[in-house]
Design an enzyme around this catalytic site. Structure first.
Site, short mmCIF file in Angstrom:
data_model
loop_
_atom_site.label_atom_id
_atom_site.label_comp_id
_atom_site.label_asym_id
_atom_site.label_seq_id
_atom_site.Cartn_x
_atom_site.Cartn_y
_atom_site.Cartn_z
N GLU A 1 45.91 65.83 54.99
CA GLU A 1 45.40 64.84 55.54
C GLU A 1 44.19 65.03 56.70
O GLU A 1 44.05 66.01 57.03
CB GLU A 1 46.53 64.20 56.59
CG GLU A 1 47.72 63.69 55.51
CD GLU A 1 48.78 63.23 56.35
OE1 GLU A 1 49.60 62.29 55.76
OE2 GLU A 1 48.92 63.41 57.60
N CYS B 1 51.75 74.40 58.05
CA CYS B 1 51.46 75.20 59.24
C CYS B 1 52.56 76.04 59.43
O CYS B 1 53.98 76.00 59.59
CB CYS B 1 51.00 74.39 60.32
SG CYS B 1 50.45 75.52 61.90
N CYS C 1 55.05 74.95 66.22
CA CYS C 1 55.18 74.10 67.43
C CYS C 1 56.38 73.21 67.35
O CYS C 1 56.39 72.43 66.26
CB CYS C 1 53.85 73.61 67.79
SG CYS C 1 52.46 74.82 68.13
N GLY D 1 47.53 72.62 59.95
CA GLY D 1 47.41 74.09 59.97
C GLY D 1 46.81 74.72 61.23
O GLY D 1 46.02 74.19 62.01
N GLU D 2 46.80 76.22 61.09
CA GLU D 2 46.15 77.01 62.31
C GLU D 2 44.81 77.50 61.70
O GLU D 2 44.55 78.27 61.17
CB GLU D 2 47.37 77.83 62.80
CG GLU D 2 46.46 78.96 63.29
CD GLU D 2 45.75 78.69 64.80
OE1 GLU D 2 44.51 78.92 64.85
OE2 GLU D 2 46.14 78.26 65.80
N SER E 1 45.21 75.10 72.36
CA SER E 1 46.18 74.07 72.50
C SER E 1 47.15 74.91 73.49
O SER E 1 47.81 75.74 72.97
CB SER E 1 46.92 73.90 71.33
OG SER E 1 48.04 73.17 71.14
N ASN F 1 49.52 73.64 76.44
CA ASN F 1 50.97 72.65 76.35
C ASN F 1 51.88 73.28 77.46
O ASN F 1 52.98 72.80 77.27
CB ASN F 1 51.36 72.66 74.99
CG ASN F 1 50.44 72.31 74.11
OD1 ASN F 1 49.58 71.20 74.51
ND2 ASN F 1 50.19 72.88 72.94
N ASN G 1 52.97 61.85 71.38
CA ASN G 1 53.13 60.68 70.59
C ASN G 1 54.46 60.95 69.80
O ASN G 1 54.59 62.22 69.02
CB ASN G 1 52.06 60.60 69.41
CG ASN G 1 50.66 60.71 69.71
OD1 ASN G 1 50.44 59.64 70.50
ND2 ASN G 1 49.75 61.48 69.72
N CYS H 1 47.76 62.80 67.24
CA CYS H 1 47.77 64.15 67.57
C CYS H 1 49.59 64.68 67.41
O CYS H 1 50.44 64.12 67.82
CB CYS H 1 47.57 64.60 68.83
SG CYS H 1 47.88 66.26 69.39
#
Length: 372
Positions: A97, A117, A121, A172-173, A226, A228, A302, A345
């Site tokens: 996507e 991925c 996470c 993906g990373e 990223s 977090n 989200n 996200c």
């Protein structure tokens, strides 16, 4: 985990100099290679037949000895806010996507670099897919070409390149597929191709420390991390990569990241209700980023069915931002886009669904019972 066991050269994946060498090997003059390259990467040709000013004999020889990656548009979803999510089908039937994010002063495409991925996470839908394979360079850049062409069809801009910005923040990373990423960046930044500005291209990473320096040394694109979380215990629980590259190591790599003067690293901070959104987290974050040219993007979570995390309480994100700003940290709240079409996200997942390990992790962090 590279793709298809096929030694046939993919024209879309070849660096410019290798394409020139291939065409020279067919006895053609150098300008023919530039013609073909511009058809591939400026006009985004979907087939050799489109290359009308390239001699038919050369097109036929290329068709015999090469292939041309062109993604098939499987689905298109449009959000009420103008966001568009495309699902593309690859040559071997995999789905990836990319997301178009229109704004007044820019038109951005969020690009995927892998099918799924492996980072895992716990708050991200892509992580529920696992990793199927890396994308080839041609599959990465063709997301941009297909999007540009579709936007022209939709009247969203003039050709050949309506898009102004690229963010490698899709599935993906990116740094785990660095070989393909680097070739794709070179193609997208080339003067004979789309000619994107380095300043308008951002590569995001979850913290693959050994590759971060290489990205900074070999490109001039912008870096997003990223983050977090503000403690190792917290980040270990939601981002397993932290067990390999803990916060101190990651932030040291950020301090050492080669950057032009005036550039900043963007730190993405997905705010999970009851997990990482407390005032103490804001205070720790300000301390962690001390000495790093930084901008913090605060992203209200989200919600994804089955993952068990919740969005922050009303006002929590703004209070968090204000605490950072009061400590001289540049911080903005990123507006959620495309949530009604699962394009925001952490919502990209062309295949698969929620997995039990992620529900258990969320339950452990939030103190709520795991479903199932």
């Amino acid at each position: 985990m590279d793709v298809l066991h096929d030694d046939t050269p993919d024209l879309r994946s070849l660096p410019q100099e290798r394409l020139a060498s291939l065409i020279a090997g067919l006895g053609e003059k150098p300008f023919r290679a530039r013609q073909v390259y511009r058809w591939l990467h400026l006009r985004g040709a979907a087939s050799l037949e489109e290359m009308t000013d390239v001699p038919r004999a050369l097109r036929e020889r290329l068709a015999e000895g090469t292939r041309l990656t062109t993604l098939e548009r499987a689905t298109e979803q449009r959000s009420a806010d103008g966001t568009i999510k495309w699902t593309w089908r690859t040559r071997d039937g995999k789905l990836v996507e990319s997301v178009y994010l229109p704004e007044t002063d820019r038109k951005t495409l969020c690009v995927s670099t892998q099918v799924g991925c492996a980072v895992g996470c716990t708050f991200c839908m892509t992580g529920t897919m696992g990793l199927a394979r890396n994308l080839e360079p041609g599959e990465i850049v063709d997301q941009v070409h297909r999007a540009n062409r579709r936007l022209i069809e939709l009247g969203e801009g003039e050709g050949p390149r309506p898009l102004t910005n690229l963010v490698f923040m899709g599935m993906g990373e990116p740094l785990a597929n660095y070989r393909s990423l680097k070739v794709a960046l070179d193609l997208l930044l080339s003067e004979d191709g789309p000619n994107f500005s380095h300043r308008h291209v951002t590569v995001s990473t979850s913290g693959l420390v050994p590759v971060m320096r290489r990205l900074g040394e070999e490109t001039q694109v912008k870096l997003a991390v990223s983050l977090n979380a503000t403690t190792d215990a917290q980040r270990d629980a939601i981002m397993p990569i932290n067990r390999r590259y803990p916060l101190a190591e990651l932030l040291r790599a950020c301090r050492e990241f080669p950057m032009k003067q005036g550039r900043r690293i963007t730190f993405e901070y997905v705010m999970l209700g009851g997990v990482n959104d407390a005032p103490e987290d804001a205070e720790r974050l300000a301390r962690l980023l001390r000495g790093i040219p930084a901008k913090v993007n605060l992203i209200p979570y989200n919600e994804n069915p089955g993952l068990g995390f919740a969005a922050p309480a009303p006002g929590a994100v703004e209070r968090f931002r204000d605490l950072l700003v009061a400590r001289n940290v540049t911080a903005v709240v990123r507006k959620n886009r495309g949530t009604d079409i699962a394009a925001a996200c952490g919502q990209l997942a062309a295949e698969g669904g929620p997995g039990d390990p992620r529900r258990r992790a969320a339950a452990a962090l939030t103190g709520t019972p795991a479903a199932g």
